[in-house]
Enzyme design. Structure first.
Site, PDB file in Angstrom:
ATOM      1  N   ASP A 140      46.683  45.005  41.286  1.00 13.64           N
ATOM      2  CA  ASP A 140      46.529  43.671  42.436  1.00 13.64           C
ATOM      3  C   ASP A 140      45.382  44.173  43.275  1.00 13.64           C
ATOM      4  O   ASP A 140      44.915  45.524  43.694  1.00 13.64           O
ATOM      5  CB  ASP A 140      47.312  43.323  44.146  1.00 13.64           C
ATOM      6  CG  ASP A 140      46.715  42.013  44.155  1.00 13.64           C
ATOM      7  OD1 ASP A 140      47.523  40.879  44.045  1.00 13.64           O
ATOM      8  OD2 ASP A 140      46.540  42.142  45.690  1.00 13.64           O
TER       9      ASP A 140
ATOM     10  N   ARG B  68      54.716  37.991  35.899  1.00 13.86           N
ATOM     11  CA  ARG B  68      55.080  37.018  36.195  1.00 13.86           C
ATOM     12  C   ARG B  68      56.240  35.732  35.717  1.00 13.86           C
ATOM     13  O   ARG B  68      57.195  35.467  36.010  1.00 13.86           O
ATOM     14  CB  ARG B  68      54.354  35.905  37.864  1.00 13.86           C
ATOM     15  CG  ARG B  68      53.216  35.458  37.186  1.00 13.86           C
ATOM     16  CD  ARG B  68      52.063  35.297  38.426  1.00 13.86           C
ATOM     17  NE  ARG B  68      51.112  34.741  38.578  1.00 13.86           N
ATOM     18  CZ  ARG B  68      50.469  33.698  39.086  1.00 13.86           C
ATOM     19  NH1 ARG B  68      50.645  34.337  40.318  1.00 13.86           N
ATOM     20  NH2 ARG B  68      49.092  33.363  38.602  1.00 13.86           N
TER      21      ARG B  68
END
Lengths: 369, 369
Positions: free
Chosen positions: A95, A50
């Protein structure tokens, strides 16, 4: 390294387990093995993702979990920070809920919230219905790893999985939780249900990591993000046996095993005893004091190796502060006797990527011993 | 105790400083002074407020900060848990931002979010413009305290304030923050600005506590909720001098001073050295280990007194678990040598009040020594 696109790579995803790359000179692997590296190795938790504009561009329109299971996209995202920052290790873009979703659990990552579980797991029946992971269900991740091995040259690749406790917290609460009250209530009020749940999650995590190791990752990190919410007594009784099943199951895999959680200063010896070769430390405890604590708790064991621990919030304080704090962490790492430089938690979303690049340069200027 | 209504009491708010009530037998005060209490004293952080239906009924339609500055309402809310649970101390119903709002800072408490600050404080000019507190601006709180003294019989009343660091975090971030990155950036990048800000906030907190002491509270607690986000080195350099100004300023006030933060196992000796008579401990570190740590850090000082530390999440695990964990905490408190029973953090909103009432009974059955 060439840039790969999603299209290019999904078609290129072959099978077959490659031999692990010989990387005798990789500073990260030397340090993780307790040897003296040629320079202070540095990588950053959440380096892939991100904070990078090239990541946001590539991900645009693709849901998080779809990106994690698209071999080309996960490989490209994993490579981006290696190219940009010159870090000493790549961390697989994934994740912690990827293996759960792959196994069939109805979980999604909601932007701004985190993992949300449609049907929380709170009863024996819920636990019995929790699916285990078939290795084939995460073959896109294995495909991505194989793509990466061809692109990473001599940079090691770290695989990872979420630890049973942190996975359980999301499943029991139904999503992120500040106080983990349902999780702790289940743990204390229904210990048999709790242990059955964590045993199942340990199996899932171990299966996922075994797939990654078979595909060729050079190290693994077990993330127990929320372990710091527990007292040491709770951790030892309700969590450690299950994390030990995961890490112990990889004892003969030939890859260093890193074990990390946030706010775990009191838990570090227990987390090491679960089977960690490298213990991750957040910014609250200096690395030399962390190593001393590990040494005191296991005087017969090998010299501890620690990883960390620059506060990611410090990256917002300007370059001279970052450099000064990086030198302090490196000095404490030297005093610890062995050290992989990292942040004390993941890269924050608003971090300026150039600050990370300069930080890598500063770390590489630090003496090893 | 009679129930007071808002109307009844705002008209009854007289002035003039009462003498502090003599409460020689109050178990809470005895324990806080390091003496042997007649029973194990117990109170709960956030006992006054959101978990109680009578509170929600009374508060309906009244904004949080209005309730905190309505003498009758704050007195009634403070009394409710004393009546219901039979705890050994009342804690003033207030909020850490009350003195800031009273001084003129544009801050409000947004339901579901927390304190929100209209104009974040980040520059020297912002700091210079931050108003100090005039004691008259919090006279409704003093009025509420005077009302309470007439109603509390022999139950001590604990006043409180937010510590400079935690107040600064809200002011700098503009609201609640998970990672405190702007706060830490200011601290490291502009230390002179930082220290000026914390000095001002220390003055505000000390003024507010002095008003409470003058009005007759029997003890004070300084809440540094977020101090656990800091390393010990950061705490000692950037926070401790300012919390010491607050607690030191009350050294001659004749009331025990409690100092509490969450996740502060590594900070306890520093937090004590700021001038605490009682050190609050969250659930992560057993009370006897906390006391040993305090003793080792200051072998010449008086025997430490600790407060805590049942995990508030455990209150969701059923009565037998609650009783078992309460007995464990009490045993660790005895082993610590001195102990005020409390939770390790505030009562969670969904807590069943009956669980708290039974917990008080269990604590009162425990041996003192």
């Amino acid at each position: 390294m060439s840039e790969m696109t999603s299209t290019q790579v999904t078609t290129a995803s072959g099978r077959g387990t490659p031999a692990r790359r010989p990387l005798p000179d990789a500073p990260f692997l030397a340090a993780a093995r307790g040897e003296t590296p040629s320079r202070v190795p540095v990588w950053f938790m959440r380096q892939a993702g991100r904070s990078l504009p090239e990541y946001r561009e590539l991900r645009a329109g693709t849901p998080m979990l779809a990106a994690c299971t698209d071999p080309g996209m996960l490989a490209e995202i994993t490579l981006q920070p290696v190219r940009r920052h010159g870090v000493d290790a790549a961390i697989l873009f994934s994740d912690i809920v990827v293996p759960l979703r792959a196994a069939g659990v109805d979980v999604d990552i909601v932007a701004g919230t985190g993992p949300v579980v449609a049907n929380p797991v709170r009863s024996d029946a819920d636990v019995a219905n929790l699916p285990l992971l078939d290795p084939d269900q995460v073959s896109p991740v294995a495909d991505g790893i194989r793509l990466l091995l061809g692109e990473l040259a001599d940079t090691p690749l770290i695989g990872f999985a979420g630890a049973p406790f942190t996975l359980a917290s999301y499943l029991v609460e139904g999503g992120p939780s500040r106080n983990h009250e349902r999780t702790k209530a289940l743990m204390h009020a229904a210990p048999a249900t709790w242990h059955a749940l964590l045993d199942r999650l340990a199996t899932v995590a171990l299966t996922f990591l075994n797939v990654q190791v078979a595909a060729g990752v050079d190290a693994v990190q077990l993330f127990d993000s929320w372990a710091g919410a527990l007292s040491e007594a709770e951790y030892r009784e309700f969590v450690l046996p299950h994390s030990a099943k995961v890490l112990g199951g990889l004892a003969d895999a030939g890859v260093p095993r890193i074990h990390f959680g946030v706010g775990t200063a009191e838990l570090l010896p227990a987390m090491r005893s679960a089977g960690a070769d490298v213990v991750g430390v957040d910014w609250r405890l200096p690395l030399d004091r962390a190593a001393a604590r590990l040494r005191a708790a296991a005087p017969e064991a090998a010299e501890p190796v620690v990883q960390g621990n620059l506060d990611p919030a410090v990256l917002f304080a300007g370059s001279s502060v970052v450099a000064e704090q990086a030198r302090r962490v490196a000095a404490e790492g030297r005093a610890a006797g062995g050290h992989v430089f990292n942040l004390g938690h993941g890269v924050l979303p608003d971090t300026d990527p150039d600050v990370l690049t300069r930080l890598v340069e500063v770390v590489h200027e630090q003496p090893v011993r």
